[in-house]
Design an enzyme around this catalytic site. Structure first.
Site, PDB file in Angstrom:
ATOM      1  N   GLY A 124       0.829  -1.195   0.000  1.00  0.00           N
ATOM      2  CA  GLY A 124       0.000   0.000   0.000  1.00  0.00           C
ATOM      3  C   GLY A 124       0.864   1.247   0.000  1.00  0.00           C
ATOM      4  N   SER A 220       5.006  -5.676  -3.337  1.00  0.00           N
ATOM      5  CA  SER A 220       4.754  -4.257  -3.487  1.00  0.00           C
ATOM      6  C   SER A 220       5.372  -3.444  -2.342  1.00  0.00           C
ATOM      7  CB  SER A 220       3.235  -4.071  -3.564  1.00  0.00           C
ATOM      8  OG  SER A 220       2.917  -2.807  -3.966  1.00  0.00           O
ATOM      9  N   TYR A 221       4.565  -2.606  -1.674  1.00  0.00           N
ATOM     10  CA  TYR A 221       5.138  -1.812  -0.581  1.00  0.00           C
ATOM     11  C   TYR A 221       5.597  -2.700   0.579  1.00  0.00           C
ATOM     12  CZ  TYR A 221       6.223   2.238   2.217  1.00  0.00           C
ATOM     13  OH  TYR A 221       6.919   3.174   2.949  1.00  0.00           O
ATOM     14  N   ASP A 413       3.821  -6.441 -14.836  1.00  0.00           N
ATOM     15  CA  ASP A 413       3.507  -5.316 -13.935  1.00  0.00           C
ATOM     16  C   ASP A 413       4.228  -4.068 -14.435  1.00  0.00           C
ATOM     17  OD1 ASP A 413       2.902  -3.626 -11.799  1.00  0.00           O
ATOM     18  OD2 ASP A 413       4.501  -4.424 -10.529  1.00  0.00           O
ATOM     19  N   HIS A 466       1.364  -7.449 -11.154  1.00  0.00           N
ATOM     20  CA  HIS A 466       1.849  -7.043  -9.840  1.00  0.00           C
ATOM     21  C   HIS A 466       1.544  -8.096  -8.762  1.00  0.00           C
ATOM     22  CE1 HIS A 466       3.186  -3.775  -7.271  1.00  0.00           C
ATOM     23  NE2 HIS A 466       2.168  -3.982  -6.469  1.00  0.00           N
TER      24      HIS A 466
END
Ligand SMILES: *[C@@H]1O[C@H](CO)[C@@H](O)[C@H](O)[C@H]1NC(C)=O
Ligand SMILES: *[C@@H]1O[C@H](CO)[C@@H](O)[C@H](O)[C@H]1NC(C)=O
Ligand SMILES: *[C@@H]1O[C@H](CO)[C@@H](O)[C@H](O)[C@H]1NC(C)=O
Ligand SMILES: *[C@@H]1O[C@H](CO)[C@@H](O)[C@H](O)[C@H]1NC(C)=O
Ligand SMILES: *[C@@H]1O[C@H](CO)[C@@H](O)[C@H](O)[C@H]1NC(C)=O
Ligand SMILES: *[C@@H]1O[C@H](CO)[C@@H](O)[C@H](O)[C@H]1NC(C)=O
Ligand SMILES: *[C@@H]1O[C@H](CO)[C@@H](O)[C@H](O)[C@H]1NC(C)=O
Ligand SMILES: *[C@@H]1O[C@H](CO)[C@@H](O)[C@H](O)[C@H]1NC(C)=O
Length: 495
Positions: A124, A220-221, A413, A466
């Site tokens: 996020g 991701s984050y 991605d 992703h």
């Protein structure tokens, strides 16, 4: 997934004219916001993360009887399964009233006693591991288009490990804080400290997993969360002079690693995948300053970035060849579902399912009757105060401690693309142990891999966006099995 939804309301307005009004639209804004925020202001602390700057007090509370209460007999609309599930809250900070929600799917059949414990984190910041990891990627179930019933994911990672999903930090999904000021003061450091407090207390509740081989995974984050939590575990193990948590390795996918190279790689990917003109790509490379200290950009950079946005905002940048969700409505009877063909509207099915009162009851979630809905990406977290410019020093530390580090990348991605990840790894200048080669699954190329001396493996997953396990579930399961076994990905279809 990435994507802060509401974290930076004052950041860029993104042009969305041709987009269906969907949650996916909001997700598109998220990570680009934190990158842009970091490029345009200095309100976020970007210094290197270090656990010794954190509170050293980790409270272990009594967990007596809680495990039994967390047992989930059966989720509404669930097909029969042969593993145990648990869900519930672990208090991570008593004074503030912060509690994290977890969902735990033990490994299939009798193997749960010998298989490792694997934690999965989404990114996020602000996105839920229940929304993505558990219900749309690597968990045992997916939600049908009726928003009420579940079907099995035959490629669930609980074939390889005991799977723990955590909604983190407070304000994400069912995880909450009774101190609303927490939603304006969160960041990487507090997330790592709370994740650590969660883990030691969870292990107190599930003591048979205390000495178990433990791995942390995420996308991701979570490229920040995973190494920061690993660093915190190493820090506490060292400080205590004993193994409190038996961490063996980490694996991160399409991960935010090093802002400068991540951002350059993203624009390289747009240009090389024919999403953006060569002229605009050249203008970006010439005028934008993506270094960690830059807080203002020349107008030529901003102008080019606007052109880029116009080109990419009309596709799903998290999987550049994927269809969009044009009809988010639930269906009365489930649409024919296929784990191999990701439904672009599944966010809506999961949203509907997890907001059903009987589902929340079965999950032992939302026990305090929160005043807002469960959301896949948080609307209540308002600010992110620290986000290190790089986690490369943490990866080096983890490798130097002899832990296994794998970095994977779904190659369709566009947000944290394979070019970004390669650029970031190249900074480490590690010697190569096994040269770049295709890896195989069922005679097809699953992706490409390169193994570095010094405990690092890089692997792409072919045809995955992703959220790698959403788009290539079989390849993702093969990848995690090799990671957990400590074996290289097969260099020929004969193995
Ligand atoms: C609990 O959280 C508050 C902020 O909400 C913080 O001031 C305090 O240090 C935390 N306590 C511990 C033990 O981490
Ligand atoms: C938060 O407040 C609610 C309502 O007072 C209470 O039931 C709950 O236990 C509190 N949570 C924590 C973690 O202290
Ligand atoms: C950023 O600033 C730090 C000190 O504030 C300095 O050491 C570093 O060289 C700078 N980096 C760049 C790329 O200018
Ligand atoms: C979805 O449902 C709404 C309300 O029932 C309806 O107005 C809309 O046309 C539906 N959308 C599609 C694409 O069918
Ligand atoms: C939450 O709501 C449910 C049903 O509306 C009720 O039974 C329960 O007592 C409430 N819990 C709290 C802590 O308010
Ligand atoms: C929690 O439950 C209340 C009803 O008691 C509901 O209105 C709210 O949307 C739920 N929130 C979350 C985060 O699940
Ligand atoms: C890799 O791990 C071994 C221990 O298994 C350690 O001795 C070595 O220094 C590590 N390599 C790097 C580059 O950190
Ligand atoms: C391919 O992998 C196998 C098994 O790990 C190994 O024995 C073999 O040497 C490798 N071949 C090449 C060409 O790298």
């Amino acid at each position: 997934m990435l994507f802060l939804r509401a974290l930076f309301p004052f950041a860029f307005a993104i042009l969305l004219s041709q987009w269906p009004e969907t949650d996916a639209t909001k997700q598109i804004e998220a990570l680009s916001r934190i990158y842009k925020e970091k490029l345009h202001t200095n309100s976020i602390d970007r210094r290197h993360f270090n656990a010794s700057h954190q509170s050293h007090v980790v409270r272990i509370l009594s967990q007596k009887g809680m495990r039994e209460n967390d047992r989930i007999a059966k989720l509404p609309g669930q097909p029969p399964v042969r593993f145990k599930q648990y869900g519930g809250y672990v208090t991570v900070n008593q004074t503030a009233g912060r509690a994290f929600y977890y969902y735990f799917a033990e490994a299939q059949r009798a193997h749960h006693k010998s298989l490792p414990l694997l934690l999965w984190l989404n990114g996020g910041p602000g996105c839920s591991s229940l929304a993505y990891g558990a219900m749309q990627e690597l968990g045992p179930f997916r939600v049908h288009s009726d928003g009420k019933t579940l079907y099995k994911n035959p490629f669930s990672w609980n074939h390889a490990a005991n799977l723990l999903f955590l909604e983190s930090p407070a304000g994400v999904g069912f995880s909450y804080s009774n101190t609303t000021a927490d939603f304006r003061s969160g960041g990487d450091a507090k997330t790592a400290a709370d994740n650590y407090a969660f883990l030691v207390n969870w292990l107190e509740r599930f003591p048979e997993y205390k000495g178990r081989d433990f791995y942390i995974s995420g996308e991701s984050y979570a490229g920040h969360y995973v190494p920061q939590l690993a660093h915190t575990i190493l820090y506490h193990n060292k400080k205590a002079g004993k193994t409190i948590i038996n961490l063996k390795g980490i694996i991160i996918g399409n991960a935010v690693i090093n802002d400068e190279t991540d951002t350059i790689g993203m624009y390289e990917y747009f240009g090389s995948h024919a999403l953006v003109s060569d002229e605009i790509t050249k203008q970006i490379m010439r005028y934008c300053d993506f270094s960690a200290n830059a807080t203002t950009q020349p107008h030529q950079c901003n102008q080019a970035a606007e052109q880029v946005d116009k080109n990419i905002n009309v596709i799903d940048i998290y999987n550049i060849y994927a269809p969009l969700c044009w009809n988010p409505n639930l269906t009365l009877t489930p649409k024919k579902a296929s784990v191999s063909h990701m439904d672009p509207c599944s966010d809506y099915y999961v949203y509907a399912y997890l907001n059903r009162p009987q589902v929340q009851k079965a999950l032992h979630a939302n026990v305090t009757n929160m005043s807002y809905d469960w959301e896949p990406c948080s609307d209540v977290i308002k600010k992110w105060t620290d986000s290190a410019a790089t986690v490369l020093p943490l990866l080096q530390e983890i490798m130097a401690n002899g832990l296994r580090v794998w970095i994977f990348s779904g190659d369709t991605d566009g947000r944290v693309p394979v070019t970004s990840t390669k650029n970031s790894i190249n900074i480490l200048k590690l010697p190569i142990e096994t040269a770049w080669h295709p890896w195989f699954l069922d005679r097809e190329v699953g992706g490409y891999t390169q193994v570095y001396k010094g405990n690092l493996t890089f692997a792409t997953v072919r045809g995955a966006g992703h959220q790698v396990p959403s788009f290539q579930p079989a390849r993702a399961l093969s990848l995690i099995m090799h990671f957990l076994d400590g074996t290289q990905l097969p260099n020929s279809s004969r193995f």
